[in-house]
Structure formats: C-alpha cells, structure tokens
Write a protein that holds these residues in place. Structure first.
Motif, mmCIF file in Angstrom:
data_model
loop_
_atom_site.group_PDB
_atom_site.id
_atom_site.type_symbol
_atom_site.label_atom_id
_atom_site.label_comp_id
_atom_site.label_asym_id
_atom_site.label_seq_id
_atom_site.Cartn_x
_atom_site.Cartn_y
_atom_site.Cartn_z
ATOM 1 N N UNK A 1 0.825 -1.205 0.000
ATOM 2 C CA UNK A 1 0.000 0.000 0.000
ATOM 3 C C UNK A 1 0.864 1.262 0.000
ATOM 4 N N UNK A 2 1.957 1.257 0.773
ATOM 5 C CA UNK A 2 2.850 2.421 0.820
ATOM 6 C C UNK A 2 3.463 2.698 -0.546
ATOM 7 N N UNK A 3 3.954 1.642 -1.198
ATOM 8 C CA UNK A 3 4.603 1.840 -2.489
ATOM 9 C C UNK A 3 3.606 2.305 -3.554
ATOM 10 N N UNK A 4 2.395 1.780 -3.495
ATOM 11 C CA UNK A 4 1.382 2.225 -4.449
ATOM 12 C C UNK A 4 1.035 3.695 -4.205
ATOM 13 N N UNK A 5 0.983 4.098 -2.925
ATOM 14 C CA UNK A 5 0.713 5.500 -2.613
ATOM 15 C C UNK A 5 1.833 6.398 -3.140
ATOM 16 N N UNK A 6 3.080 5.960 -2.981
ATOM 17 C CA UNK A 6 4.206 6.744 -3.490
ATOM 18 C C UNK A 6 4.139 6.847 -5.010
ATOM 19 N N UNK A 7 3.814 5.738 -5.671
ATOM 20 C CA UNK A 7 3.721 5.739 -7.133
ATOM 21 C C UNK A 7 2.618 6.688 -7.591
ATOM 22 N N UNK A 8 1.484 6.649 -6.906
ATOM 23 C CA UNK A 8 0.402 7.558 -7.272
ATOM 24 C C UNK A 8 0.808 9.011 -7.066
ATOM 25 N N UNK A 9 1.531 9.287 -5.969
ATOM 26 C CA UNK A 9 2.000 10.653 -5.732
ATOM 27 C C UNK A 9 3.004 11.077 -6.801
ATOM 28 N N UNK A 10 3.890 10.151 -7.185
ATOM 29 C CA UNK A 10 4.865 10.465 -8.237
ATOM 30 C C UNK A 10 4.174 10.746 -9.563
#
Length: 505
Positions: free
Chosen positions: A398-407
C-alpha cells in the motif's frame, strides 16, 4: 516329533509377545497432555487484504524480466553476477543442502535398520561360571559373527510426522533462499538506479556550471559598463561555488555507489569502478495494474517461509504428543557364536532371536508436558510471525502504491513546469534573434530549464525506485506451487491433535 515341535514353538511365542505388546500400546498412558493447546489464530490473505487495490483474481506481476525492462542488459548482468557470487546466497544454498540431507536422514528412519558385527575376545574363563570344563580355567577366544535388525512399529504416525517436519524445514530453506535472492536483486537494482541519478544529475550540474560561468563573464562586463553593481558579481560567485560543491558531491556519490554495487555482487571495490556508465533509457510500461491479484501477496518468499514455519510448528506439536504414547520396536539377530575359532563356522554355533521392546511413559516428572508446552509456544510464535509478516507485506504494498500515485501526480505538475521553462527559453531565443534582447535572458532561461529537468529527473527516478520496491513487495514474480494453504490446516489451532493419535483422558 519332539524336535519338530521345538522348531515351531518359537512362532507362537512371538505372536504372544506381539499380542501383549499390542495390548499394552492400546492402554491409555498415565501421562496426559490434556489442557495444553494453542489459541493462536492463523490469518488468511482474504482476512487482511480488504483494500481496493486487490482483487480476487489470478494473475502474474511483474514478469520475470523486470530487471531487463528497467535497466536493460547492464542491470540484468549486475543482478546475475550478484546472484552467482554473493556469499549470503552461497550460504543460503548450503542451508538448502543441509535441509535436504536432514530429510534424507528422516526418511532413513522409516526403514528397517540392519547391521553386521564381528567380535572376538581372548580371555580366561572362570572355573565357577557357566563355561563347562574343559574350557573352564583356560584361555581361549569368545567369538561372535551376527546380523542384527530392528524396526519401529509406527502406530501413531511418528515417522510420517517427522518427514512432514523435515520437508517443511527444506521448504523454509528454499523460500529463504528466494527471499535472499529477491532482496539482493532489489538492492542491486536500486543502487543501479541511484548510479543513474548520480551521473545524470552530475551532467546537468556541469551544464549549469558552464552557463553560470558564461553569466559570470557577462555580469563582469555589465559591471564594467556600469549596468550592474558588484553585488551581482558576488551573487554569481556564490552560485558558481555552490554548483562546484554539488558537482563534487555527485562525483563522491558515484564512487560510493559503485563501491556499494561491488559489495552487493560479492566483489572488491576495484570491480565496482569497472561497472559501465549506465546508458539509461526510460523503461516501458512496468506500472502495476490498477487491481492487483490477491494471491500475489502469498507468493512472497518471506510469507511462504513464514507459512512453512507454521507448518513445521504443527508437526513439532504432533511429534511431542506422540511421545505420550507407547513406543514399540521389533529387534532380532541371527549369526554364529562360539568359544574358540575352531567351532565358529559350524552349524551348532548358530544363534538367533527376535522380540519386541516397549517404552511406555509412566512418570516423566512433567518433562513431556513441558516439552509440549514449548512446542505449542513455538507454534504460537510462528503464527504471530506469519500474521505480522502478512500485515507488514500489505502495508508495504500500500505504501509503495501511494508513493507511485503521488509520483504520477507530481510528474504531471512537473511536466507543466518544465514545458513552461522550455517555452520561456524559446521566447528568449526569439527575442535575441529579433535583436530586442541580448544573450543574458537566454542563458537565464537555459539555467531555469536545467533546474526543472533536475526536478523531473528526481521525480522520474523516485517513481522507478518505487516500482522496484513494489516488485519486491509483491514477491518479484516468485511463484511457489507448494505453499501450504493458509485457509486450511492439518491441525486445528485449538486442539492440535493428529487424526491418528487418540486423545488421552
């Protein structure tokens, strides 16, 4: 007839002994494990993964060539070198071999044991013992040549449970090796991406320095012409010094990153300096699907290893419970025995025998119950570790997906800013060509564009770094078809009794 009856009366005696042994084994043991049970509850993927990013569907992500997609042949070669030469992976491979050997030993325990022996002892035989004259009181040899065999009657499935436990340990070693491979590949890929960033940021910084030095020359000319003050020269010197320090930092990072890559692939620092300069091309679409297959989490090698530890804990509990029940071994021997070598090979020297050996725990001073409590506690730890690993894995994804979405969102905004800087440079160049402005606005616009490109590069490589972390969080394409099903269990978590072990009141 008398001799015939003597030859056959041994068989009824053996049957009677076996019947007695069977009767004893069916008796309830005096030692009970009543009241010793686990309350641990094994969570399943479905219990944990209720986020909208997961779907109950089958699928595979990423593909096995994810490193090739991200960094081409250069990154692929580095990862292959690391997987081949890294000492930690060599140690993991050795642990697999040890686990396989232990499985072989456990399998051997399920088979009859046969041994041959020969002994000879030169001695004086007492005149007041069992040896009759004329040997009594003389020196001679006591000789024995025999084959002995033993076999444990596995009433309670002990050998089968031991085999399950050994196979679980072997699967744990295999999953841990895959986990180490995944961690190493992830670390190499991230370090390689960092090396890309170091080189590309160094190149942009050097371009900025070249532009700033041109601006410094123009500023000096303007100060001499009285168009600017000396404060502009000082500001220019500060910016040049900052850029030179930045360039020095990028060069230092390049050396350190190369050393890190060398360590990861199990080589000396000199090998790190020989790594080719990354020829980076933005990869194709390796973005994870909007809805990830739920089963990807269970494919993670660390989750797989944790699940096999639970399986091993269940087998350990079964083995501890089996110790509460009688143990029956059948042993026998056949051979030759004589006093003196002259008679050893004669038919009259033959010896043979067979019979059961029964071990029944009656009073163990609490040792068996304490051992079982230890096994149950170990199982509880394994379940808690698995549950925590599952929770951590889901949060990591979930954290990595959130970072990807923010990027992705930052990238959209940064593209607009970079496009605005390009437009400003184009307008400055047009004014210069029209003679309405000098080169100074052009140089300023070029410097501003390079600053925006630095930001774009950082956002893009942060996005790639998060993609690599997401690949690791989802198991890196690892797929084990022999993972124990977490939705079912051979043992109930509240009773732990194997189906072939009777309960003790």
């Amino acid at each position: 007839m008398k001799s015939i009856s003597k030859k056959h009366n041994g068989t009824p005696r053996l049957f009677r002994r076996l019947m007695v042994a069977s009767a004893v084994t069916m008796l309830s043991a005096c030692v009970s494990y009543n009241g010793i049970q686990s309350q641990a509850q094994l969570k399943t993927i479905g219990d944990q993964a209720n986020s909208g990013i997961f779907a109950n569907q089958h699928g595979q992500w990423p593909t096995a060539d994810w490193a090739q997609q991200i960094g081409g042949s250069d990154l692929q070669a580095l990862i292959q070198a690391g997987l081949r030469d890294n000492p930690s992976l060599q140690a993991a491979a050795a642990r697999i071999q040890a686990a396989q050997a232990a499985t072989g030993i456990t399998k051997a325990n399920t088979l009859p044991s046969v041994n041959g022996s020969y002994s000879t002892t030169y001695q004086r035989f007492t005149e007041h013992g069992l040896v009759p004259p004329p040997l009594a009181g003389t020196y001679d040899t006591d000789n024995q040549l025999a084959l002995s065999a033993s076999y444990e009657l596995d009433f309670w499935g002990k050998h089968r449970t031991e085999m399950r436990a050994a196979l679980s340990q072997e699967k744990i070693a295999e999953a841990e090796q895959q986990s180490a491979r995944l961690m190493l590949g992830n670390a190499i890929a991230r370090s390689w991406v960092q090396l890309v960033r170091d080189y590309q940021q160094l190149a942009i910084s050097e371009q900025q320095l070249a532009i700033r030095e041109k601006l410094d020359v123009l500023t000096s000319q303007r100060v001499k012409a009285g168009l600017d003050t000396k404060s502009e020269i000082q500001q220019s010197l500060i910016q040049i010094s900052n850029l030179k320090n930045e360039i020095s930092n990028w060069k230092e990072n390049i050396v350190l990153t190369r050393n890190q890559l060398a360590a990861l692939i199990g080589a000396d620092p000199e090998r790190g300096q020989q790594i080719p300069v990354p020829q980076y091309q933005p990869p194709g679409d390796i973005t994870a699907p909007a809805s990830l297959p739920l089963e990807l989490i269970s494919r993670r090698p660390d989750i797989t290893a944790a699940r096999w530890r639970v399986e091993a804990g269940q087998s350990d509990i079964e083995l501890s419970k089996i110790q509460f029940y009688p143990n029956v071994n059948i042993s026998g021997f056949i051979g030759l025995s004589s006093l003196g070598l002259d008679h050893l090979l004669q038919s009259g020297s033959m010896i043979n025998g067979i019979g059961p050996a029964i071990h029944l725990p009656v009073f163990e001073g609490g040792r068996l119950r304490s051992e079982l409590k230890t096994r149950v506690a170990g199982y509880d730890v394994a379940v808690a570790t698995y549950n925590q690993s599952l929770t951590d894995a889901l949060h990591e994804v979930a954290d990595q997906i959130q970072i990807i979405q923010a990027c992705n969102e930052q990238s959209k905004q940064q593209q607009q800013a970079e496009q605005a800087a390009r437009t400003a440079l184009k307008l400055a160049q047009q004014r210069q060509q029209a003679g309405t402005a000098n080169v100074l606005p052009v140089l300023m616009a070029e410097s501003a564009l390079l600053s925006q490109q630095k930001l774009s590069l950082d956002i893009h490589l942060r996005h790639i770094d998060s993609q690599i972390n997401l690949i690791k969080a989802l198991g890196g394409g690892y797929d084990s078809h022999t993972v124990p099903d977490s939705s079912t269990s051979r043992l109930t978590t509240k009773n732990h009794s194997a189906s072939n072990i009777p309960e003790v009141a």
